[in-house]
Design a protein around this motif. Structure first.
Motif, PDB file in Angstrom:
ATOM      1  N   VAL A 104       0.839  -1.201   0.000  1.00  0.00           N
ATOM      2  CA  VAL A 104       0.000   0.000   0.000  1.00  0.00           C
ATOM      3  C   VAL A 104       0.875   1.252   0.000  1.00  0.00           C
ATOM      4  O   VAL A 104       0.567   2.231  -0.681  1.00  0.00           O
ATOM      5  N   ARG A 105       1.974   1.210   0.722  1.00  0.00           N
ATOM      6  CA  ARG A 105       2.888   2.363   0.700  1.00  0.00           C
ATOM      7  C   ARG A 105       3.475   2.567  -0.699  1.00  0.00           C
ATOM      8  O   ARG A 105       3.623   3.699  -1.159  1.00  0.00           O
ATOM      9  N   ALA A 106       3.817   1.482  -1.369  1.00  0.00           N
ATOM     10  CA  ALA A 106       4.321   1.590  -2.743  1.00  0.00           C
ATOM     11  C   ALA A 106       3.246   2.152  -3.663  1.00  0.00           C
ATOM     12  O   ALA A 106       3.539   2.969  -4.552  1.00  0.00           O
ATOM     13  N   LEU A 107       2.003   1.733  -3.452  1.00  0.00           N
ATOM     14  CA  LEU A 107       0.900   2.264  -4.264  1.00  0.00           C
ATOM     15  C   LEU A 107       0.729   3.756  -4.051  1.00  0.00           C
ATOM     16  O   LEU A 107       0.425   4.492  -4.992  1.00  0.00           O
ATOM     17  N   VAL A 108       0.921   4.229  -2.823  1.00  0.00           N
ATOM     18  CA  VAL A 108       0.823   5.666  -2.556  1.00  0.00           C
ATOM     19  C   VAL A 108       1.837   6.417  -3.424  1.00  0.00           C
ATOM     20  O   VAL A 108       1.506   7.417  -4.063  1.00  0.00           O
ATOM     21  N   GLY A 109       3.075   5.925  -3.484  1.00  0.00           N
ATOM     22  CA  GLY A 109       4.088   6.563  -4.319  1.00  0.00           C
ATOM     23  C   GLY A 109       3.746   6.491  -5.793  1.00  0.00           C
ATOM     24  O   GLY A 109       3.842   7.487  -6.527  1.00  0.00           O
ATOM     25  N   LEU A 110       3.326   5.318  -6.244  1.00  0.00           N
ATOM     26  CA  LEU A 110       2.979   5.122  -7.654  1.00  0.00           C
ATOM     27  C   LEU A 110       1.791   5.994  -8.060  1.00  0.00           C
ATOM     28  O   LEU A 110       1.797   6.616  -9.124  1.00  0.00           O
ATOM     29  N   LEU A 111       0.782   6.052  -7.197  1.00  0.00           N
ATOM     30  CA  LEU A 111      -0.390   6.866  -7.507  1.00  0.00           C
ATOM     31  C   LEU A 111      -0.071   8.361  -7.467  1.00  0.00           C
ATOM     32  O   LEU A 111      -0.610   9.133  -8.269  1.00  0.00           O
ATOM     33  N   GLY A 112       0.808   8.776  -6.560  1.00  0.00           N
ATOM     34  CA  GLY A 112       1.228  10.186  -6.530  1.00  0.00           C
ATOM     35  C   GLY A 112       1.898  10.574  -7.832  1.00  0.00           C
ATOM     36  O   GLY A 112       1.583  11.612  -8.429  1.00  0.00           O
ATOM     37  N   LEU A 113       2.807   9.720  -8.299  1.00  0.00           N
ATOM     38  CA  LEU A 113       3.468   9.955  -9.583  1.00  0.00           C
ATOM     39  C   LEU A 113       2.452   9.935 -10.726  1.00  0.00           C
ATOM     40  O   LEU A 113       2.480  10.801 -11.610  1.00  0.00           O
ATOM     41  N   GLY A 114       1.531   8.987 -10.684  1.00  0.00           N
ATOM     42  CA  GLY A 114       0.500   8.886 -11.725  1.00  0.00           C
ATOM     43  C   GLY A 114      -0.403  10.108 -11.771  1.00  0.00           C
ATOM     44  O   GLY A 114      -0.781  10.570 -12.860  1.00  0.00           O
ATOM     45  N   ALA A 115      -0.728  10.657 -10.610  1.00  0.00           N
ATOM     46  CA  ALA A 115      -1.576  11.852 -10.570  1.00  0.00           C
ATOM     47  C   ALA A 115      -0.875  13.029 -11.239  1.00  0.00           C
ATOM     48  O   ALA A 115      -1.476  13.755 -12.036  1.00  0.00           O
ATOM     49  N   VAL A 116       0.411  13.188 -10.935  1.00  0.00           N
ATOM     50  CA  VAL A 116       1.184  14.282 -11.543  1.00  0.00           C
ATOM     51  C   VAL A 116       1.282  14.079 -13.056  1.00  0.00           C
ATOM     52  O   VAL A 116       1.081  15.018 -13.839  1.00  0.00           O
ATOM     53  N   MET A 117       1.584  12.858 -13.465  1.00  0.00           N
ATOM     54  CA  MET A 117       1.735  12.583 -14.901  1.00  0.00           C
ATOM     55  C   MET A 117       0.417  12.790 -15.655  1.00  0.00           C
ATOM     56  O   MET A 117       0.411  13.359 -16.751  1.00  0.00           O
ATOM     57  N   ASN A 118      -0.687  12.342 -15.076  1.00  0.00           N
ATOM     58  CA  ASN A 118      -1.980  12.535 -15.733  1.00  0.00           C
ATOM     59  C   ASN A 118      -2.367  14.008 -15.781  1.00  0.00           C
ATOM     60  O   ASN A 118      -2.907  14.480 -16.779  1.00  0.00           O
ATOM     61  N   ALA A 119      -2.070  14.740 -14.711  1.00  0.00           N
ATOM     62  CA  ALA A 119      -2.392  16.170 -14.689  1.00  0.00           C
ATOM     63  C   ALA A 119      -1.574  16.942 -15.719  1.00  0.00           C
ATOM     64  O   ALA A 119      -2.035  17.945 -16.269  1.00  0.00           O
ATOM     65  N   ALA A 120      -0.363  16.466 -16.017  1.00  0.00           N
ATOM     66  CA  ALA A 120       0.516  17.144 -16.979  1.00  0.00           C
ATOM     67  C   ALA A 120       0.308  16.648 -18.410  1.00  0.00           C
ATOM     68  O   ALA A 120       0.931  17.171 -19.335  1.00  0.00           O
ATOM     69  N   SER A 121      -0.548  15.681 -18.614  1.00  0.00           N
ATOM     70  CA  SER A 121      -0.738  15.078 -19.925  1.00  0.00           C
ATOM     71  C   SER A 121      -1.356  16.064 -20.919  1.00  0.00           C
ATOM     72  O   SER A 121      -2.114  16.961 -20.550  1.00  0.00           O
ATOM     73  N   SER A 122      -1.064  15.849 -22.181  1.00  0.00           N
ATOM     74  CA  SER A 122      -1.689  16.656 -23.231  1.00  0.00           C
ATOM     75  C   SER A 122      -3.096  16.158 -23.538  1.00  0.00           C
ATOM     76  O   SER A 122      -3.857  16.839 -24.227  1.00  0.00           O
ATOM     77  N   SER A 123      -3.455  14.995 -23.035  1.00  0.00           N
ATOM     78  CA  SER A 123      -4.776  14.428 -23.272  1.00  0.00           C
ATOM     79  C   SER A 123      -5.794  14.989 -22.278  1.00  0.00           C
ATOM     80  O   SER A 123      -5.625  14.840 -21.064  1.00  0.00           O
ATOM     81  N   PRO A 124      -6.862  15.616 -22.772  1.00  0.00           N
ATOM     82  CA  PRO A 124      -7.905  16.101 -21.863  1.00  0.00           C
ATOM     83  C   PRO A 124      -8.544  14.963 -21.060  1.00  0.00           C
ATOM     84  O   PRO A 124      -8.934  15.155 -19.911  1.00  0.00           O
ATOM     85  N   TRP A 125      -8.627  13.777 -21.648  1.00  0.00           N
ATOM     86  CA  TRP A 125      -9.172  12.609 -20.934  1.00  0.00           C
ATOM     87  C   TRP A 125      -8.330  12.321 -19.697  1.00  0.00           C
ATOM     88  O   TRP A 125      -8.875  11.993 -18.634  1.00  0.00           O
ATOM     89  N   GLU A 126      -7.028  12.394 -19.848  1.00  0.00           N
ATOM     90  CA  GLU A 126      -6.148  12.117 -18.711  1.00  0.00           C
ATOM     91  C   GLU A 126      -6.132  13.271 -17.712  1.00  0.00           C
ATOM     92  O   GLU A 126      -6.174  13.043 -16.506  1.00  0.00           O
TER      93      GLU A 126
END
Length: 155
Positions: A104-126
């Motif tokens: 679960v701690r690893a998921l917290v890190g992975l999801l934090g990174l994923g949130a940043v990457m999705n927020a920075a994406s050029s895709s409006p869906w992401e």
């Protein structure tokens, strides 16, 4: 051979009966979110024309073969994530307590990174769909990592 509550505690380091209802709800909510992500990745791997909503949206329609393989791998990762949060919440999945805590701690890190990457994406869906969804999963995992089921005393 039937198991007893004592052998369950010994095998997992977690007393399933000691899991708080709140923890179970957190785990089921997070696992449901991971199941949705898994289904989406399986659909991408199978050739569904959803490329605009994945992998930065660079390939609208059906993904190229290399990204379909990556989606297959992602589906397995997110399925494992669902199992880890269920174990951490004491909901039907038996894993060693350390796997649940660390997972679960690893998921917290992975999801934090994923949130940043999705927020920075050029895709409006992401940006407007996946980013908030990943933040929700992140919050659920943070709460689950902080609380988790009550562990039995060892010794």
């Amino acid at each position: 051979m039937p198991t007893t509550a004592a052998s369950d505690r010994t095998a997992t380091g977690i007393d399933p009966a000691g899991a708080r209802p709140h923890d179970r709800r957190l785990a089921v909510a997070a696992a449901s979110g991971f199941a949705l992500v898994t289904a989406f990745q399986v659909a991408l791997a199978a050739g569904a024309p959803l490329g605009a909503a994945a992998w930065s949206g660079a390939h609208p329609g059906r993904l190229p073969d290399d990204l379909r393989v990556a989606s297959s791998v992602s589906a397995v990762v997110w399925l494992l994530a669902a199992l880890v949060v269920l174990a951490r919440g004491g909901v039907g999945v038996r894993l060693p307590a350390s796997v649940g805590r660390t997972g679960v701690r690893a998921l917290v890190g992975l999801l934090g990174l994923g949130a940043v990457m999705n927020a920075a994406s050029s895709s409006p869906w992401e940006r407007y769909g996946w980013a908030p969804f990943v933040v929700l999963l992140l919050v659920l995992c943070v709460l689950l990592a902080r609380r988790g089921p009550q562990e039995t005393a060892r010794g």
